[in-house]
Design a protein around this motif. Structure first.
Motif, PDB file in Angstrom:
ATOM      1  N   CYS A  82       0.808  -1.216   0.000  1.00 23.09           N
ATOM      2  CA  CYS A  82       0.000   0.000   0.000  1.00 23.09           C
ATOM      3  C   CYS A  82       0.845   1.272   0.000  1.00 23.09           C
ATOM      4  O   CYS A  82       0.309   2.380  -0.153  1.00 23.09           O
ATOM      5  N   MET A  83       2.145   1.122   0.181  1.00 21.18           N
ATOM      6  CA  MET A  83       3.057   2.274   0.174  1.00 21.18           C
ATOM      7  C   MET A  83       3.946   2.188  -1.076  1.00 21.18           C
ATOM      8  O   MET A  83       3.492   2.424  -2.178  1.00 21.18           O
ATOM      9  N   ASP A  84       5.218   1.791  -0.881  1.00 22.80           N
ATOM     10  CA  ASP A  84       6.156   1.753  -2.005  1.00 22.80           C
ATOM     11  C   ASP A  84       6.217   0.397  -2.698  1.00 22.80           C
ATOM     12  O   ASP A  84       6.813   0.270  -3.765  1.00 22.80           O
ATOM     13  N   ASP A  85       5.651  -0.630  -2.053  1.00 25.45           N
ATOM     14  CA  ASP A  85       5.571  -1.978  -2.637  1.00 25.45           C
ATOM     15  C   ASP A  85       6.937  -2.497  -3.071  1.00 25.45           C
ATOM     16  O   ASP A  85       7.173  -2.811  -4.238  1.00 25.45           O
ATOM     17  N   ASP A  86       7.857  -2.619  -2.105  1.00 22.50           N
ATOM     18  CA  ASP A  86       9.200  -3.118  -2.384  1.00 22.50           C
ATOM     19  C   ASP A  86       9.375  -4.541  -1.864  1.00 22.50           C
ATOM     20  O   ASP A  86       8.876  -4.897  -0.789  1.00 22.50           O
ATOM     21  N   ASP A  87      10.098  -5.335  -2.639  1.00 22.77           N
ATOM     22  CA  ASP A  87      10.355  -6.731  -2.276  1.00 22.77           C
ATOM     23  C   ASP A  87      11.710  -6.935  -1.616  1.00 22.77           C
ATOM     24  O   ASP A  87      11.962  -7.991  -1.027  1.00 22.77           O
ATOM     25  N   LEU A  88      12.584  -5.941  -1.731  1.00 27.18           N
ATOM     26  CA  LEU A  88      13.970  -6.101  -1.282  1.00 27.18           C
ATOM     27  C   LEU A  88      14.362  -4.903  -0.436  1.00 27.18           C
ATOM     28  O   LEU A  88      14.067  -3.752  -0.782  1.00 27.18           O
ATOM     29  N   ARG A  89      15.048  -5.175   0.671  1.00 23.30           N
ATOM     30  CA  ARG A  89      15.546  -4.118   1.548  1.00 23.30           C
ATOM     31  C   ARG A  89      16.865  -4.588   2.156  1.00 23.30           C
ATOM     32  O   ARG A  89      16.930  -5.653   2.739  1.00 23.30           O
ATOM     33  N   ARG A  90      17.918  -3.802   1.985  1.00 24.72           N
ATOM     34  CA  ARG A  90      19.242  -4.152   2.505  1.00 24.72           C
ATOM     35  C   ARG A  90      19.694  -5.521   2.013  1.00 24.72           C
ATOM     36  O   ARG A  90      20.330  -6.292   2.735  1.00 24.72           O
ATOM     37  N   GLY A  91      19.321  -5.831   0.776  1.00 26.77           N
ATOM     38  CA  GLY A  91      19.730  -7.083   0.160  1.00 26.77           C
ATOM     39  C   GLY A  91      18.965  -8.304   0.614  1.00 26.77           C
ATOM     40  O   GLY A  91      19.303  -9.433   0.226  1.00 26.77           O
ATOM     41  N   GLN A  92      17.913  -8.112   1.415  1.00 28.15           N
ATOM     42  CA  GLN A  92      17.121  -9.222   1.936  1.00 28.15           C
ATOM     43  C   GLN A  92      15.643  -9.002   1.606  1.00 28.15           C
ATOM     44  O   GLN A  92      15.217  -7.874   1.371  1.00 28.15           O
ATOM     45  N   PRO A  93      14.852 -10.081   1.598  1.00 32.18           N
ATOM     46  CA  PRO A  93      13.410  -9.894   1.367  1.00 32.18           C
ATOM     47  C   PRO A  93      12.808  -8.971   2.427  1.00 32.18           C
ATOM     48  O   PRO A  93      13.187  -9.037   3.599  1.00 32.18           O
ATOM     49  N   THR A  94      11.906  -8.116   1.999  1.00 35.02           N
ATOM     50  CA  THR A  94      11.224  -7.248   2.953  1.00 35.02           C
ATOM     51  C   THR A  94      10.335  -8.092   3.872  1.00 35.02           C
ATOM     52  O   THR A  94      10.039  -9.259   3.575  1.00 35.02           O
ATOM     53  N   VAL A  95       9.932  -7.516   4.979  1.00 33.26           N
ATOM     54  CA  VAL A  95       9.212  -8.297   5.993  1.00 33.26           C
ATOM     55  C   VAL A  95       7.920  -8.881   5.437  1.00 33.26           C
ATOM     56  O   VAL A  95       7.591 -10.042   5.688  1.00 33.26           O
ATOM     57  N   HIS A  96       7.163  -8.107   4.669  1.00 33.61           N
ATOM     58  CA  HIS A  96       5.886  -8.634   4.163  1.00 33.61           C
ATOM     59  C   HIS A  96       6.092  -9.721   3.110  1.00 33.61           C
ATOM     60  O   HIS A  96       5.189 -10.527   2.883  1.00 33.61           O
ATOM     61  N   LYS A  98       8.876 -11.939   3.280  1.00 32.11           N
ATOM     62  CA  LYS A  98       9.389 -13.086   4.032  1.00 32.11           C
ATOM     63  C   LYS A  98       8.312 -13.689   4.936  1.00 32.11           C
ATOM     64  O   LYS A  98       8.270 -14.901   5.139  1.00 32.11           O
ATOM     65  N   TRP A  99       7.438 -12.829   5.482  1.00 32.70           N
ATOM     66  CA  TRP A  99       6.322 -13.293   6.299  1.00 32.70           C
ATOM     67  C   TRP A  99       5.013 -12.968   5.569  1.00 32.70           C
ATOM     68  O   TRP A  99       4.652 -13.653   4.626  1.00 32.70           O
ATOM     69  N   ASP A 100       4.310 -11.940   5.979  1.00 31.96           N
ATOM     70  CA  ASP A 100       3.085 -11.520   5.286  1.00 31.96           C
ATOM     71  C   ASP A 100       2.791 -10.078   5.681  1.00 31.96           C
ATOM     72  O   ASP A 100       3.463  -9.504   6.535  1.00 31.96           O
ATOM     73  N   GLU A 101       1.769  -9.492   5.064  1.00 29.42           N
ATOM     74  CA  GLU A 101       1.485  -8.079   5.286  1.00 29.42           C
ATOM     75  C   GLU A 101       1.057  -7.803   6.728  1.00 29.42           C
ATOM     76  O   GLU A 101       1.452  -6.789   7.323  1.00 29.42           O
ATOM     77  N   ALA A 102       0.241  -8.667   7.288  1.00 27.73           N
ATOM     78  CA  ALA A 102      -0.217  -8.455   8.664  1.00 27.73           C
ATOM     79  C   ALA A 102       0.971  -8.454   9.631  1.00 27.73           C
ATOM     80  O   ALA A 102       1.054  -7.605  10.534  1.00 27.73           O
ATOM     81  N   THR A 103       1.889  -9.394   9.436  1.00 30.27           N
ATOM     82  CA  THR A 103       3.082  -9.433  10.292  1.00 30.27           C
ATOM     83  C   THR A 103       3.902  -8.170  10.130  1.00 30.27           C
ATOM     84  O   THR A 103       4.410  -7.612  11.111  1.00 30.27           O
ATOM     85  N   ALA A 104       4.025  -7.681   8.899  1.00 33.12           N
ATOM     86  CA  ALA A 104       4.801  -6.463   8.653  1.00 33.12           C
ATOM     87  C   ALA A 104       4.187  -5.262   9.377  1.00 33.12           C
ATOM     88  O   ALA A 104       4.906  -4.439   9.957  1.00 33.12           O
ATOM     89  N   VAL A 105       2.877  -5.150   9.347  1.00 33.50           N
ATOM     90  CA  VAL A 105       2.217  -4.052  10.062  1.00 33.50           C
ATOM     91  C   VAL A 105       2.507  -4.146  11.554  1.00 33.50           C
ATOM     92  O   VAL A 105       2.855  -3.151  12.208  1.00 33.50           O
ATOM     93  N   LEU A 106       2.387  -5.351  12.102  1.00 32.55           N
ATOM     94  CA  LEU A 106       2.618  -5.542  13.535  1.00 32.55           C
ATOM     95  C   LEU A 106       4.077  -5.315  13.903  1.00 32.55           C
ATOM     96  O   LEU A 106       4.376  -4.774  14.980  1.00 32.55           O
ATOM     97  N   VAL A 107       4.995  -5.718  13.037  1.00 32.86           N
ATOM     98  CA  VAL A 107       6.423  -5.474  13.278  1.00 32.86           C
ATOM     99  C   VAL A 107       6.689  -3.978  13.344  1.00 32.86           C
ATOM    100  O   VAL A 107       7.393  -3.495  14.243  1.00 32.86           O
ATOM    101  N   GLY A 108       6.129  -3.228  12.413  1.00 29.02           N
ATOM    102  CA  GLY A 108       6.293  -1.781  12.458  1.00 29.02           C
ATOM    103  C   GLY A 108       5.739  -1.186  13.739  1.00 29.02           C
ATOM    104  O   GLY A 108       6.375  -0.338  14.376  1.00 29.02           O
ATOM    105  N   ASP A 109       4.550  -1.635  14.126  1.00 26.64           N
ATOM    106  CA  ASP A 109       3.941  -1.156  15.369  1.00 26.64           C
ATOM    107  C   ASP A 109       4.840  -1.451  16.573  1.00 26.64           C
ATOM    108  O   ASP A 109       5.049  -0.597  17.443  1.00 26.64           O
ATOM    109  N   ALA A 110       5.342  -2.683  16.623  1.00 23.81           N
ATOM    110  CA  ALA A 110       6.170  -3.092  17.755  1.00 23.81           C
ATOM    111  C   ALA A 110       7.487  -2.327  17.800  1.00 23.81           C
ATOM    112  O   ALA A 110       7.967  -1.940  18.877  1.00 23.81           O
TER     113      ALA A 110
END
Length: 287
Positions: A82-96, A98-110
């Motif tokens: 819903c933002m920049d829609d990137d698959d790669l960050r620092r040479g690794q898969p982005t959190v959403h 590697k896991w999923d979008e819900a986990t990525a939202v919660l990781v950001g919150d945490a």
């Protein structure tokens, strides 16, 4: 010398972060993944400006780790579809990815909550007033007056009828990138109850130079070396400092900003030399 100092502080900051991420859940694993890699430049600014004011590094590491947690949260949310829609960050898969979008939202919150826990930690700034001031400044730098506002303006620019002009993109980046640099660079002064204005001036020039170099890297860099997708802004027709100024003028503007950043440190003399080296590094990096 600078690279050794960056690596030493990055290791100390990551140890602090790791000590405050509890459990062995998918959430904790994803938080650690989001924090992995990177140069910890914002945390280094906290550590170095704290040294400049005689603050014990064992205390400075708490707000330094806090700003890195907050920066990581912003990247996790930035990368979402819903933002920049990137698959790669620092040479690794982005959190959403590697896991999923819900986990990525919660990781950001945490990570955002962890940031304030660390900045306000009693083992951080020695004085309660300084901790409160750090927390208040961070809330303003991160929220509707700072980084989040910058991201909102960036999203709005994607559907704007006309690309942003130079003044508009400078204002956008002052929030999206510059606000957290400003907080980090003044943290040492706040911890010591000293005047933060010279370091605020340093940070304003440094943050803008950093973003211009990011745009240069996006134009000229290689995805494998950079560790994330490049050329997305140009492909989307978004205005950048390079598209507005041209590549060589953008580089010259970044160099002038570094000179301004270094000049703003004259009050501190030789003890601020590492901060001057950092400013020069910011426009020489390729990732």
């Amino acid at each position: 010398m600078l690279q050794d100092a960056l690596a030493t502080d990055a290791a100390r900051i990551r140890a602090c972060l790791d000590a405050h991420i509890t459990g062995q859940t998918d959430l904790s694993a994803a938080m650690r993944h989001a924090l992995a890699g990177g140069k910890a430049l914002r945390g280094f600014l906290v550590m170095e400006t704290a040294r400049l004011h005689g603050i014990d590094p064992a205390r400075a590491v708490y707000p330094a780790a806090g700003i890195e947690a907050l920066h990581a949260y912003s990247l996790v949310h930035d990368d979402l579809p819903c933002m920049d829609d990137d698959d790669l960050r620092r040479g690794q898969p982005t959190v959403h990815i590697k896991w999923d979008e819900a986990t990525a939202v919660l990781v950001g919150d945490a990570l955002q909550s962890l940031a304030f826990e660390l900045v306000l930690h009693p083992e951080g700034a020695a004085e309660a007033n300084a901790r409160a001031e750090l927390g208040l400044r961070l809330a303003r730098a991160a929220g509707q007056q700072g980084m989040v506002l910058g991201q909102a303006l960036d999203i709005a620019a994607e559907t704007a009828i006309a690309p942003l002009n130079l003044e508009e993109i400078t204002s956008l980046q002052a929030g999206k990138t510059g606000a957290l640099f400003g907080w980090a660079a003044t943290a040492g002064a706040v911890m010591a109850s000293a005047d933060p204005v010279p370091l605020q001036n340093y940070a304003a020039a440094l943050g803008l130079a950093f973003q211009i170099q990011d745009d240069v890297i996006d134009e000229t860099g290689d995805e494998a070396a950079v560790g994330k997708a490049v050329g997305k802004d140009a492909a989307a027709g978004k205005a950048t400092f390079v598209s507005l100024l041209g590549l060589e003028e953008a580089k010259r503007r970044a160099s002038d900003l570094v000179d301004q950043a270094c000049d703003s440190l004259s009050l501190y003399g030789e003890p601020a030399e590492t901060l001057r080296h950092l400013a020069r590094f910011v426009i020489s990096r390729q990732a």
